[in-house]
Design an enzyme around this catalytic site. Structure first.
Site, PDB file in Angstrom:
ATOM      1  N   LYS A   9       0.790  -1.233   0.000  1.00 52.24           N
ATOM      2  CA  LYS A   9       0.000   0.000   0.000  1.00 52.24           C
ATOM      3  C   LYS A   9       0.832   1.298   0.000  1.00 52.24           C
ATOM      4  O   LYS A   9       0.349   2.365   0.392  1.00 52.24           O
ATOM      5  CB  LYS A   9      -0.998   0.056   1.172  1.00 52.24           C
ATOM      6  CG  LYS A   9      -1.854  -1.155   1.370  1.00 52.24           C
ATOM      7  CD  LYS A   9      -2.334  -1.795   0.095  1.00 52.24           C
ATOM      8  CE  LYS A   9      -3.429  -1.012  -0.609  1.00 52.24           C
ATOM      9  NZ  LYS A   9      -3.796  -1.712  -1.883  1.00 52.24           N
ATOM     10  N   ALA A  10       2.090   1.168  -0.444  1.00 59.53           N
ATOM     11  CA  ALA A  10       2.940   2.365  -0.495  1.00 59.53           C
ATOM     12  C   ALA A  10       2.820   3.111  -1.823  1.00 59.53           C
ATOM     13  O   ALA A  10       3.410   4.185  -1.989  1.00 59.53           O
ATOM     14  CB  ALA A  10       4.400   1.962  -0.266  1.00 59.53           C
TER      15      ALA A  10
ATOM     16  N   HIS B  97       6.713  -7.328  -2.398  1.00 62.46           N
ATOM     17  CA  HIS B  97       6.558  -6.670  -1.095  1.00 62.46           C
ATOM     18  C   HIS B  97       7.523  -7.279  -0.072  1.00 62.46           C
ATOM     19  O   HIS B  97       7.419  -6.977   1.124  1.00 62.46           O
ATOM     20  CB  HIS B  97       5.133  -6.845  -0.557  1.00 62.46           C
ATOM     21  CG  HIS B  97       4.076  -6.076  -1.298  1.00 62.46           C
ATOM     22  ND1 HIS B  97       4.281  -4.809  -1.795  1.00 62.46           N
ATOM     23  CD2 HIS B  97       2.787  -6.387  -1.611  1.00 62.46           C
ATOM     24  CE1 HIS B  97       3.178  -4.390  -2.388  1.00 62.46           C
ATOM     25  NE2 HIS B  97       2.253  -5.325  -2.293  1.00 62.46           N
TER      26      HIS B  97
ATOM     27  N   SER C  93      -4.331   2.933   4.635  1.00 66.14           N
ATOM     28  CA  SER C  93      -4.575   2.298   3.335  1.00 66.14           C
ATOM     29  C   SER C  93      -4.603   0.770   3.463  1.00 66.14           C
ATOM     30  O   SER C  93      -5.459   0.096   2.873  1.00 66.14           O
ATOM     31  CB  SER C  93      -3.482   2.740   2.358  1.00 66.14           C
ATOM     32  OG  SER C  93      -3.692   2.185   1.096  1.00 66.14           O
TER      33      SER C  93
ATOM     34  N   GLN D 241      -2.009  10.263 -13.179  1.00 64.19           N
ATOM     35  CA  GLN D 241      -2.752  11.017 -12.164  1.00 64.19           C
ATOM     36  C   GLN D 241      -3.790  10.102 -11.529  1.00 64.19           C
ATOM     37  O   GLN D 241      -4.376   9.256 -12.218  1.00 64.19           O
ATOM     38  CB  GLN D 241      -3.456  12.204 -12.814  1.00 64.19           C
ATOM     39  CG  GLN D 241      -2.565  13.419 -12.888  1.00 64.19           C
ATOM     40  CD  GLN D 241      -3.274  14.575 -13.548  1.00 64.19           C
ATOM     41  OE1 GLN D 241      -4.502  14.614 -13.554  1.00 64.19           O
ATOM     42  NE2 GLN D 241      -2.517  15.495 -14.090  1.00 64.19           N
ATOM     43  N   PHE D 242      -4.027  10.320 -10.253  1.00 61.13           N
ATOM     44  CA  PHE D 242      -4.907   9.427  -9.493  1.00 61.13           C
ATOM     45  C   PHE D 242      -6.241   9.181 -10.211  1.00 61.13           C
ATOM     46  O   PHE D 242      -6.646   8.034 -10.411  1.00 61.13           O
ATOM     47  CB  PHE D 242      -5.138   9.980  -8.082  1.00 61.13           C
ATOM     48  CG  PHE D 242      -6.024   9.104  -7.264  1.00 61.13           C
ATOM     49  CD1 PHE D 242      -5.532   7.944  -6.669  1.00 61.13           C
ATOM     50  CD2 PHE D 242      -7.373   9.399  -7.094  1.00 61.13           C
ATOM     51  CE1 PHE D 242      -6.354   7.108  -5.920  1.00 61.13           C
ATOM     52  CE2 PHE D 242      -8.200   8.575  -6.351  1.00 61.13           C
ATOM     53  CZ  PHE D 242      -7.688   7.424  -5.760  1.00 61.13           C
TER      54      PHE D 242
ATOM     55  N   MET E 143      -5.925   7.026 -13.285  1.00 61.11           N
ATOM     56  CA  MET E 143      -5.674   5.616 -12.959  1.00 61.11           C
ATOM     57  C   MET E 143      -6.929   4.967 -12.389  1.00 61.11           C
ATOM     58  O   MET E 143      -7.245   3.821 -12.677  1.00 61.11           O
ATOM     59  CB  MET E 143      -4.495   5.484 -11.988  1.00 61.11           C
ATOM     60  CG  MET E 143      -3.151   5.615 -12.707  1.00 61.11           C
ATOM     61  SD  MET E 143      -1.708   5.333 -11.658  1.00 61.11           S
ATOM     62  CE  MET E 143      -1.858   3.610 -11.199  1.00 61.11           C
TER      63      MET E 143
ATOM     64  N   GLY F 241      -5.884   8.058  -2.478  1.00 62.53           N
ATOM     65  CA  GLY F 241      -4.640   8.531  -3.082  1.00 62.53           C
ATOM     66  C   GLY F 241      -4.154   9.855  -2.525  1.00 62.53           C
ATOM     67  O   GLY F 241      -3.710  10.726  -3.271  1.00 62.53           O
TER      68      GLY F 241
HETATM   69  S1  PPS Z   1      -0.684  -2.862  -3.288  1.00 64.96           S
HETATM   70  O1  PPS Z   1      -1.949  -3.641  -3.145  1.00 64.96           O
HETATM   71  O2  PPS Z   1       0.174  -3.055  -2.108  1.00 64.96           O
HETATM   72  O3  PPS Z   1       0.018  -3.134  -4.517  1.00 64.96           O
HETATM   73  O4  PPS Z   1      -1.176  -1.346  -3.265  1.00 64.96           O
HETATM   74  P1  PPS Z   1      -0.289  -0.112  -3.727  1.00 64.96           P
HETATM   75  O5  PPS Z   1      -0.438   0.079  -5.177  1.00 64.96           O
HETATM   76  O6  PPS Z   1       1.084  -0.223  -3.176  1.00 64.96           O
HETATM   77  O7  PPS Z   1      -0.967   1.093  -2.951  1.00 64.96           O
HETATM   78  C1  PPS Z   1      -2.288   1.496  -3.161  1.00 64.96           C
HETATM   79  C2  PPS Z   1      -2.393   2.904  -2.623  1.00 64.96           C
HETATM   80  O8  PPS Z   1      -1.763   3.802  -3.565  1.00 64.96           O
HETATM   81  C3  PPS Z   1      -2.725   4.734  -4.021  1.00 64.96           C
HETATM   82  N1  PPS Z   1      -2.457   5.132  -5.403  1.00 64.96           N
HETATM   83  C4  PPS Z   1      -2.192   6.392  -5.778  1.00 64.96           C
HETATM   84  N2  PPS Z   1      -2.075   7.523  -5.068  1.00 64.96           N
HETATM   85  C5  PPS Z   1      -1.834   8.658  -5.758  1.00 64.96           C
HETATM   86  N3  PPS Z   1      -1.716   8.725  -7.113  1.00 64.96           N
HETATM   87  C6  PPS Z   1      -1.828   7.605  -7.860  1.00 64.96           C
HETATM   88  N4  PPS Z   1      -1.729   7.666  -9.174  1.00 64.96           N
HETATM   89  C7  PPS Z   1      -2.075   6.364  -7.189  1.00 64.96           C
HETATM   90  N5  PPS Z   1      -2.251   5.087  -7.605  1.00 64.96           N
HETATM   91  C8  PPS Z   1      -2.477   4.357  -6.496  1.00 64.96           C
HETATM   92  C9  PPS Z   1      -4.032   3.995  -3.865  1.00 64.96           C
HETATM   93  O9  PPS Z   1      -5.133   4.853  -3.933  1.00 64.96           O
HETATM   94  C10 PPS Z   1      -3.827   3.370  -2.488  1.00 64.96           C
HETATM   95  O10 PPS Z   1      -3.810   4.336  -1.442  1.00 64.96           O
HETATM   96  P2  PPS Z   1      -5.111   4.772  -0.603  1.00 64.96           P
HETATM   97  O11 PPS Z   1      -4.589   5.704   0.443  1.00 64.96           O
HETATM   98  O12 PPS Z   1      -5.704   3.551  -0.022  1.00 64.96           O
HETATM   99  O13 PPS Z   1      -6.013   5.480  -1.561  1.00 64.96           O
END
Ligand code: PPS
Length: 301
Positions: free
Chosen positions: A45-46, A107, A137, A228-229, A232, A257
């Protein structure tokens, strides 16, 4: 697809794991990395998917655009240690990737990385996210990802996170272990979710310089727009809506995000206890995570 009951956590070589990430352990450990493989390493979730998509676009966005609209990101960038006979084998996918380079996600904490990645001196991109947003997250993800142990209520989850009793273990050990590795392994680029949020263009430039790539300005603009969030979130090939293991009726994978959403979850007491504990565990002054960033659009309104 019907899933069996949620998996149990168990201690595996000192790290809490579930069988979904250990069933193929020997094959993962014996994985034969190639010198041009690129490994994306993160605590869950990073922002793994964000960086995965950026790398995928950098390498293949221009040369094989059809990939982007036909193959989900979890097949384009295999999740190395994830394996289950009925739905996914990260090792099989990685071994059969037709691309060069192969971009692979993990991970795993640093001590579990298959040794061929070090022997081949592969490029590794590590992305870290501040602990408070990371735990929020991860908690929500546990609610919607059917192969996660049941997260329970927020308060008990937060405690377990602080104790490192979640899948892939302690966030504190993970980010510190990889940070320490950077001091001796020069092919490791350590990035931060907060910096990506604050200035994606700058982080993209730093990433390209690490990878030895020089995309055109036009290409970089395209990539920044694509990743961009909201874009995506609306893109079914990267938003995991095609994944059979996630329940989108509960929540979207692309949840918020944001940097600072932890403020909507932590009580004052939880925050104080968390900060005290954090100080005890995060002793290295050179590794600094930001739990908030300035939103200049709001600041100047
Ligand atoms: S995983 O399942 O571990 O692979 O998840 P991971 O992709 O590492 O993390 C998911 C979180 O990243 C956020 N996310 C983003 N944030 C900002 N911009 C973009 N483009 C973006 N893409 C993915 C996603 O929303 C999850 O965070 P949270 O806080 O839950 O929204």
């Amino acid at each position: 697809m019907e899933f069996p009951p949620r998996p149990e956590l168990f201690e595996f070589h000192g790290v809490p794991m579930t069988h979904y990430f250990t069933d193929l352990w020997e094959r993962v450990q014996n994985f034969k990395a190639r010198p041009d493989d690129i490994l994306i390493a993160t605590y869950p979730k990073a922002g793994t998917t964000w960086v995965s998509y950026i790398l995928d676009l950098l390498y293949f966005g221009q040369t094989s655009p059809e990939r982007l609209t036909s193959i989900p990101i979890y097949d384009r960038v295999p999740f190395l240690e994830l394996g289950h006979p009925s739905f996914y084998s990260g090792v099989d996918l990685a071994e059969n990737l037709p691309t060069s380079p192969r971009i692979i996600k993990t991970h795993l904490p640093v001590q579990f990385i298959p040794k061929s990645f070090w022997e081949q001196n592969c490029k590794i991109v590590y992305l870290g996210r501040n602990a408070k947003d990371n735990v929020v997250s991860y908690f929500h993800f546990g609610r919607m990802d059917m192969i996660e142990p049941d997260p329970g209520d927020w308060n008990s989850y937060l405690k377990r996170f602080m104790e490192g009793k979640v899948v892939f273990g302690s966030w504190y050990d993970h980010v510190n272990g990889w940070w320490k590795k950077k001091q001796t392994y020069s092919n490791l680029h350590y990035m931060f979710y907060e910096e990506m949020t604050e200035n994606c263009a700058k982080e993209l430039d730093k990433l390209c310089s690490f990878l030895g790539l020089s995309p055109s300005l036009e290409e970089k603009k395209q990539i920044i727009n694509e990743v961009q969030f909201d874009n995506m979130k609306n893109n079914d090939m990267v938003n995991f809506s095609t994944s059979p293991r996630m329940n989108f009726k509960i929540l979207h994978f692309m949840r918020k995000g944001k940097v600072g959403d932890w403020k909507n979850h932590f009580t004052v007491a939880q925050n104080e206890e968390f900060d005290e504990d954090y100080k005890r565990k995060m002793k290295d002054p050179t590794l600094h995570f930001r739990t908030e960033i300035c939103d200049w659009n709001v600041a100047y309104k």
